[in-house]
Enzyme design. Structure first.
Site, PDB file in Angstrom:
ATOM      1  N   TYR A  35       0.826  -1.201   0.000  1.00 45.73           N
ATOM      2  CA  TYR A  35       0.000   0.000   0.000  1.00 45.73           C
ATOM      3  C   TYR A  35       0.864   1.256   0.000  1.00 45.73           C
ATOM      4  O   TYR A  35       1.903   1.298   0.644  1.00 45.73           O
ATOM      5  CB  TYR A  35      -0.954  -0.027   1.196  1.00 45.73           C
ATOM      6  CG  TYR A  35      -1.968  -1.126   1.022  1.00 45.73           C
ATOM      7  CD1 TYR A  35      -3.061  -0.949   0.188  1.00 45.73           C
ATOM      8  CD2 TYR A  35      -1.793  -2.368   1.612  1.00 45.73           C
ATOM      9  CE1 TYR A  35      -3.979  -1.970  -0.025  1.00 45.73           C
ATOM     10  CE2 TYR A  35      -2.704  -3.398   1.406  1.00 45.73           C
ATOM     11  CZ  TYR A  35      -3.788  -3.194   0.587  1.00 45.73           C
ATOM     12  OH  TYR A  35      -4.677  -4.203   0.363  1.00 45.73           O
ATOM     13  N   TYR A  78     -15.562   3.618   2.841  1.00 42.43           N
ATOM     14  CA  TYR A  78     -14.934   2.577   2.028  1.00 42.43           C
ATOM     15  C   TYR A  78     -13.965   1.822   2.927  1.00 42.43           C
ATOM     16  O   TYR A  78     -13.039   2.426   3.487  1.00 42.43           O
ATOM     17  CB  TYR A  78     -14.190   3.201   0.835  1.00 42.43           C
ATOM     18  CG  TYR A  78     -13.374   2.192   0.059  1.00 42.43           C
ATOM     19  CD1 TYR A  78     -13.990   1.085  -0.544  1.00 42.43           C
ATOM     20  CD2 TYR A  78     -12.006   2.335  -0.080  1.00 42.43           C
ATOM     21  CE1 TYR A  78     -13.242   0.156  -1.257  1.00 42.43           C
ATOM     22  CE2 TYR A  78     -11.253   1.413  -0.792  1.00 42.43           C
ATOM     23  CZ  TYR A  78     -11.880   0.325  -1.377  1.00 42.43           C
ATOM     24  OH  TYR A  78     -11.149  -0.603  -2.080  1.00 42.43           O
ATOM     25  N   HIS A 116     -14.120  -3.745  -1.756  1.00 42.21           N
ATOM     26  CA  HIS A 116     -13.858  -4.617  -2.898  1.00 42.21           C
ATOM     27  C   HIS A 116     -13.377  -5.963  -2.370  1.00 42.21           C
ATOM     28  O   HIS A 116     -12.593  -6.009  -1.421  1.00 42.21           O
ATOM     29  CB  HIS A 116     -12.773  -4.030  -3.802  1.00 42.21           C
ATOM     30  CG  HIS A 116     -13.184  -2.751  -4.464  1.00 42.21           C
ATOM     31  ND1 HIS A 116     -12.817  -1.522  -3.976  1.00 42.21           N
ATOM     32  CD2 HIS A 116     -13.947  -2.516  -5.552  1.00 42.21           C
ATOM     33  CE1 HIS A 116     -13.323  -0.575  -4.756  1.00 42.21           C
ATOM     34  NE2 HIS A 116     -14.024  -1.147  -5.710  1.00 42.21           N
ATOM     35  N   ASN A 121     -12.646 -15.038  -3.470  1.00 40.10           N
ATOM     36  CA  ASN A 121     -12.468 -15.038  -2.015  1.00 40.10           C
ATOM     37  C   ASN A 121     -13.803 -15.366  -1.331  1.00 40.10           C
ATOM     38  O   ASN A 121     -14.432 -14.514  -0.704  1.00 40.10           O
ATOM     39  CB  ASN A 121     -11.915 -13.689  -1.553  1.00 40.10           C
ATOM     40  CG  ASN A 121     -11.424 -13.728  -0.123  1.00 40.10           C
ATOM     41  OD1 ASN A 121     -11.772 -14.622   0.643  1.00 40.10           O
ATOM     42  ND2 ASN A 121     -10.626 -12.746   0.249  1.00 40.10           N
ATOM     43  N   ALA A 124     -14.288 -14.507   2.451  1.00 41.06           N
ATOM     44  CA  ALA A 124     -14.565 -13.090   2.744  1.00 41.06           C
ATOM     45  C   ALA A 124     -15.992 -12.717   2.349  1.00 41.06           C
ATOM     46  O   ALA A 124     -16.680 -12.010   3.084  1.00 41.06           O
ATOM     47  CB  ALA A 124     -13.565 -12.190   2.028  1.00 41.06           C
ATOM     48  N   ILE A 125     -16.429 -13.199   1.197  1.00 42.66           N
ATOM     49  CA  ILE A 125     -17.788 -12.887   0.728  1.00 42.66           C
ATOM     50  C   ILE A 125     -18.816 -13.398   1.732  1.00 42.66           C
ATOM     51  O   ILE A 125     -19.742 -12.680   2.121  1.00 42.66           O
ATOM     52  CB  ILE A 125     -18.022 -13.462  -0.681  1.00 42.66           C
ATOM     53  CG1 ILE A 125     -17.102 -12.750  -1.689  1.00 42.66           C
ATOM     54  CG2 ILE A 125     -19.483 -13.346  -1.091  1.00 42.66           C
ATOM     55  CD1 ILE A 125     -16.911 -13.492  -2.995  1.00 42.66           C
ATOM     56  N   TYR A 128     -18.758 -11.171   4.957  1.00 41.56           N
ATOM     57  CA  TYR A 128     -19.451  -9.884   4.834  1.00 41.56           C
ATOM     58  C   TYR A 128     -20.962 -10.056   4.713  1.00 41.56           C
ATOM     59  O   TYR A 128     -21.716  -9.221   5.220  1.00 41.56           O
ATOM     60  CB  TYR A 128     -18.889  -9.071   3.667  1.00 41.56           C
ATOM     61  CG  TYR A 128     -17.508  -8.529   3.965  1.00 41.56           C
ATOM     62  CD1 TYR A 128     -17.332  -7.552   4.933  1.00 41.56           C
ATOM     63  CD2 TYR A 128     -16.389  -9.011   3.307  1.00 41.56           C
ATOM     64  CE1 TYR A 128     -16.068  -7.058   5.236  1.00 41.56           C
ATOM     65  CE2 TYR A 128     -15.125  -8.519   3.595  1.00 41.56           C
ATOM     66  CZ  TYR A 128     -14.974  -7.548   4.557  1.00 41.56           C
ATOM     67  OH  TYR A 128     -13.729  -7.072   4.856  1.00 41.56           O
ATOM     68  N   TYR A 142      -9.817  -5.364 -12.059  1.00 38.22           N
ATOM     69  CA  TYR A 142      -9.609  -4.368 -11.001  1.00 38.22           C
ATOM     70  C   TYR A 142      -8.191  -4.475 -10.435  1.00 38.22           C
ATOM     71  O   TYR A 142      -7.528  -3.477 -10.192  1.00 38.22           O
ATOM     72  CB  TYR A 142     -10.647  -4.572  -9.900  1.00 38.22           C
ATOM     73  CG  TYR A 142     -10.496  -3.641  -8.725  1.00 38.22           C
ATOM     74  CD1 TYR A 142     -10.933  -2.323  -8.794  1.00 38.22           C
ATOM     75  CD2 TYR A 142      -9.930  -4.077  -7.526  1.00 38.22           C
ATOM     76  CE1 TYR A 142     -10.797  -1.460  -7.712  1.00 38.22           C
ATOM     77  CE2 TYR A 142      -9.796  -3.221  -6.436  1.00 38.22           C
ATOM     78  CZ  TYR A 142     -10.229  -1.923  -6.535  1.00 38.22           C
ATOM     79  OH  TYR A 142     -10.095  -1.077  -5.463  1.00 38.22           O
TER      80      TYR A 142
END
Length: 165
Positions: A35, A78, A116, A121, A124-125, A128, A142
């Site tokens: 990052y 975000y 995103h 994944n 993770a989906i 969430y 992306y």
């Protein structure tokens, strides 16, 4: 049953200049990308929306957010990154981090949180979706250096009546 009967200590702490290196170290361990300075500036600027998570006083996870102003003038959040070190997953650390951000949104009348997620994944989906996030968009190509390069935009719209129990 897990830790039934034992109160496990999961605490959250704000990210500041003096502990920013902790977030950088976690990100290096958790994510396949590096990052840039803007990421860390946005994380610091978000204040309470970016947190480090400690499990029994060991830094094991983080959530880093960016506050964005929509064309309508409304603020949305975000979630740039959410991560917990592998040995500490499934203990409620990630849940505490997400709930913290959702609670702040409810208190500050922020109606939208999004992030995103790489399309493969599934873990993770599923994570969430437990919080009421839904896939609202697919973006092809992306990601530039990871496979698959596609991501889902996962969004939770928060109604003003939504407050934590």
């Amino acid at each position: 049953m897990g830790s039934a009967g034992r109160e496990v200590s999961i605490s959250l702490d704000g990210v500041r200049d003096k502990n920013l290196m902790q977030l950088k170290k976690l990100n290096t361990a958790l994510f396949p990308v590096r990052y840039n300075d803007k990421y860390y500036a946005d994380a610091l600027a978000s204040g309470e929306f970016t947190k480090l998570a400690y499990y029994c006083d060991i830094c094991v996870g983080s959530i880093a957010s960016r506050l964005e102003k929509k064309e309508s003038g409304a603020i949305r959040v975000y979630i740039m990154t959410l991560g917990v070190l592998a040995p500490y997953r499934g203990l409620g650390v990630g849940t505490k981090l997400v709930n913290h951000v959702l609670d702040l949104c409810a208190k500050q009348s922020i109606g939208e949180v999004y992030l995103h997620v790489q399309t493969n994944n599934d873990e993770a989906i599923k994570f969430y979706k437990k919080f009421g996030f839904e896939i609202t968009e697919t973006i092809h190509n992306y990601y530039t250096n990871i496979t698959p390069p596609d991501c889902y935009v996962v969004t939770k719209f928060i109604t003003q009546s939504e407050t934590k129990k």
